[in-house]
Design an enzyme around this catalytic site. Structure first.
Site, mmCIF file in Angstrom:
data_model
loop_
_atom_site.group_PDB
_atom_site.id
_atom_site.type_symbol
_atom_site.label_atom_id
_atom_site.label_comp_id
_atom_site.label_asym_id
_atom_site.label_seq_id
_atom_site.Cartn_x
_atom_site.Cartn_y
_atom_site.Cartn_z
ATOM 1 N N GLY A 91 8.170 5.519 70.322
ATOM 2 C CA GLY A 91 7.261 6.477 69.688
ATOM 3 C C GLY A 91 7.501 6.469 68.198
ATOM 4 O O GLY A 91 8.428 5.826 67.709
ATOM 5 N N GLY A 93 9.139 7.367 65.423
ATOM 6 C CA GLY A 93 10.397 8.061 65.157
ATOM 7 C C GLY A 93 10.527 8.496 63.715
ATOM 8 O O GLY A 93 11.412 9.264 63.353
ATOM 9 N N LYS A 114 4.974 6.965 56.612
ATOM 10 C CA LYS A 114 6.137 6.354 57.278
ATOM 11 C C LYS A 114 7.395 6.697 56.491
ATOM 12 O O LYS A 114 7.461 6.426 55.297
ATOM 13 C CB LYS A 114 5.920 4.843 57.345
ATOM 14 N N ASP A 126 17.238 8.781 61.615
ATOM 15 C CA ASP A 126 17.122 9.916 60.697
ATOM 16 C C ASP A 126 15.673 10.227 60.307
ATOM 17 O O ASP A 126 15.418 11.134 59.528
ATOM 18 C CB ASP A 126 17.957 9.651 59.422
ATOM 19 N N GLY A 127 14.731 9.435 60.827
ATOM 20 C CA GLY A 127 13.326 9.694 60.508
ATOM 21 C C GLY A 127 12.918 9.246 59.115
ATOM 22 O O GLY A 127 11.811 9.507 58.665
ATOM 23 N N ARG A 177 0.351 4.480 54.903
ATOM 24 C CA ARG A 177 -0.184 3.266 55.512
ATOM 25 C C ARG A 177 -1.528 3.579 56.143
ATOM 26 O O ARG A 177 -1.718 4.654 56.721
ATOM 27 C CB ARG A 177 0.838 2.832 56.561
ATOM 28 N N ARG A 184 -0.845 0.595 69.830
ATOM 29 C CA ARG A 184 -0.116 -0.664 70.058
ATOM 30 C C ARG A 184 -0.191 -1.082 71.516
ATOM 31 O O ARG A 184 -0.512 -0.260 72.378
ATOM 32 C CB ARG A 184 1.390 -0.430 69.741
ATOM 33 N N ASP A 255 5.815 -3.178 70.910
ATOM 34 C CA ASP A 255 5.458 -1.942 70.196
ATOM 35 C C ASP A 255 5.049 -2.235 68.752
ATOM 36 O O ASP A 255 4.597 -1.317 68.046
ATOM 37 C CB ASP A 255 6.616 -0.924 70.234
ATOM 38 N N ASP A 265 3.562 -3.288 61.202
ATOM 39 C CA ASP A 265 5.003 -3.053 61.095
ATOM 40 C C ASP A 265 5.747 -4.189 60.403
ATOM 41 O O ASP A 265 6.277 -5.102 61.032
ATOM 42 C CB ASP A 265 5.621 -2.762 62.473
#
Ligand code: AMP
Ligand code: MG
Length: 491
Positions: A91, A93, A114, A126-127, A177, A184, A255, A265
């Site tokens: 997911g 993150g 992002k 940590d995101g 982005r 996905r 993913d 990505d």
């Protein structure tokens, strides 16, 4: 007419799918944010006014200090096969989808931030994203678009001096982005693995309705099959375009595979400097699962995982039939692209051997891939200075001569106007790609507080087939200091 940041029109179709598809979540602001980069090309996609770059509301919105009217921030859930291993739940993150902006041309753009802070899917993370990785994705995705290869786009980077801990301490940044959608392969895999077939169907209907509307008139069974075929075709073509441009994605997990067949990505990716078919940009991939020359196979493998997730929406037989076509699609696309790179307008039975002997030569001599084809674009049989330009690119001039002795008569048989061929080849073989050293140069300058290099590189790479005389040095092979640059998944 352009709009201010708080005047964008939103239509959050993904949010309407329902709560099983995501977690509603707000970004966690970073302290003392500042604008690092702003891309007017991407702003135009949203009808966003260029003065947005100096609008404090832009910074505040990207940093999550204000919520833009009409948005519905959320983190999507997905699963995936990472390095071949099934991971039941992943997911966003560290990414948050603010919403779907609709521009005046009725185009739909996911606006995703992002590095926006932790979500329910952050696992041990940590995101956050570091400045280094956001610059690489920002420039990489715009370079990809400049080459004419489908990709997510990059609107802006916001930085902060907040520390982020990776192999060493770095600083945080947020990348904005854009993509028509970020759905996905792994989004389908998640619901399929849980046996939630109605969710798979609902997601498929959503994707078809918004992104494959030409299929809506087909009867259901046929529609899903035609859609799957379209996804597989797009994927095969995308990988072929990567091959021709010398691009290695680096982390082709399911993913990271877009349902639209766009490049998604950007992590430890790389464009080739010296040609090396086994090139692995990602130092966290010691087995070379995602090496340059593995991508066509991996693309197929990933399409097979998507098929498994779509059964019984499509039948096993239909899936196998479509997967059978992948190889032909890939090979015919690569064949077309390589003919164009060599400036060949007709087809001859000898072409396969001519092309593969060239790649053997480039491999054996570790010749710079982009520079070689750019220089070849100006080659003309019998013109000494053009041949000498190639001598400067290829270390084994005898082997080069042997190859040119086959190539020269071949292009003469094409009977094309040499000036036309040169023009066509210069429009096919870029002078510039985002070399790892070039991105690293922008990163080091940015880490020292100077963001101008990012914009310079973006402006060159948006038009990589032009000469950009003032920036000819951006086309150079890696300098000494950059020979040992290591890229990892950590970003
Ligand atoms: P990536 O390698 O960027 O495609 O990420 C793979 C998965 O790990 C995705 O689900 C990401 O959301 C998650 N992830 C990567 N980095 C972080 C991070 N710093 N914090 C939280 N999740 C992360
Ligand atoms: Mg990912």
């Amino acid at each position: 007419m352009r709009r201010a940041i708080d005047q964008l029109q939103w239509d959050n179709a993904y949010a309407r799918l329902g709560a099983v598809f995501y977690q509603p979540i707000r970004p966690t602001p970073l302290p003392a944010p500042y604008l690092v980069a702003f891309n007017p090309d991407a702003a135009a996609l949203l009808d966003l006014d260029e003065t947005a770059a100096t609008d404090p509301r832009l910074l505040a919105a990207i940093n999550g200090e204000i919520e833009l009217p009409g948005t519905h921030p959320l983190a999507t859930i997905y699963a995936g096969h990472q390095f071949g291993v099934w991971v039941p739940q992943l997911g966003d993150g560290r990414a948050i989808l603010l919403g779907e902006a609709i521009n005046r041309r009725h185009e739909r753009w996911d606006v995703q931030i992002k590095g926006a802070g932790p979500t329910a899917f952050s696992r041990m993370g940590d995101g956050r994203a570091v400045l280094r990785s956001t610059i690489r994705e920002y420039l990489g995705s715009e370079a990809m678009h400049g080459l004419g290869i489908p990709s997510t786009r990059a609107l802006a980077i916001v930085g902060s001096n907040a520390p982020v801990y990776r192999e060493r301490t770095e600083t945080a940044a947020v990348l904005v982005r854009l993509a028509p959608t970020h759905v996905r392969f792994g989004t389908f895999e998640l619901f399929a693995s849980r046996g939630e077939r109605t969710h798979v169907a609902r997601l498929a209907d959503h994707v078809i309705e918004l992104y494959f509307p030409e299929l809506l008139t087909l009867p259901a069974a046929e529609r899903y099959r035609a859609w799957y075929r379209s996804v597989v075709t797009r994927t095969a073509r995308l990988v072929a375009q990567w091959t021709a441009s010398g691009f290695t994605h680096g982390v082709l997990n399911t993913d990271n595979m877009s349902i639209l067949g766009i490049t998604l990505d950007y992590g430890p990716f790389g464009w080739l400097d010296a040609y090396d078919r086994a090139f692995v940009p990602n130092h966290s991939d010691p087995d070379g699962r995602y090496a340059f020359n593995q991508q066509p196979m991996v693309g197929l493998w990933n399409c097979a995982r998507l098929a498994e997730a779509l059964i019984p929406l499509i039948t096993r037989e239909a899936a196998l039939e479509v997967l059978e076509e992948y190889r032909r699609t890939y090979e015919s696309e690569v064949d077309t692209l390589l003919h164009a790179k060599l400036g060949l307008v007709t087809r001859e039975p000898v072409d396969g051997a001519l092309i593969s002997s060239l790649f053997d030569l480039l491999q054996a001599t570790a010749t710079d891939y982009t520079r070689f084809f750019r220089t070849l674009s100006r080659y003309a049989p019998g013109e000494t200075s053009r041949r000498e330009a190639l001598y400067r690119e290829v270390s084994d001039t005898a082997a080069l001569d042997t190859w040119l002795a086959r190539y020269a008569p071949r292009i003469l048989r094409d009977d094309a106007d040499p000036a036309d061929r040169e023009r066509q080849m210069l429009g096919t073989n870029p002078a510039f790609v985002l070399r790892t050293w070039l991105a690293e140069d922008a990163i080091r300058q940015a880490q020292a507080g100077n963001f101008e290099r990012i914009e310079e590189i973006r402006r060159v790479l948006r038009a990589p087939f032009d000469e950009h005389a003032d920036f000819a040095h951006f086309a150079a092979a890696p300098p000494e200091w950059a020979r040992e640059l290591a890229l990892s998944c950590s970003s």
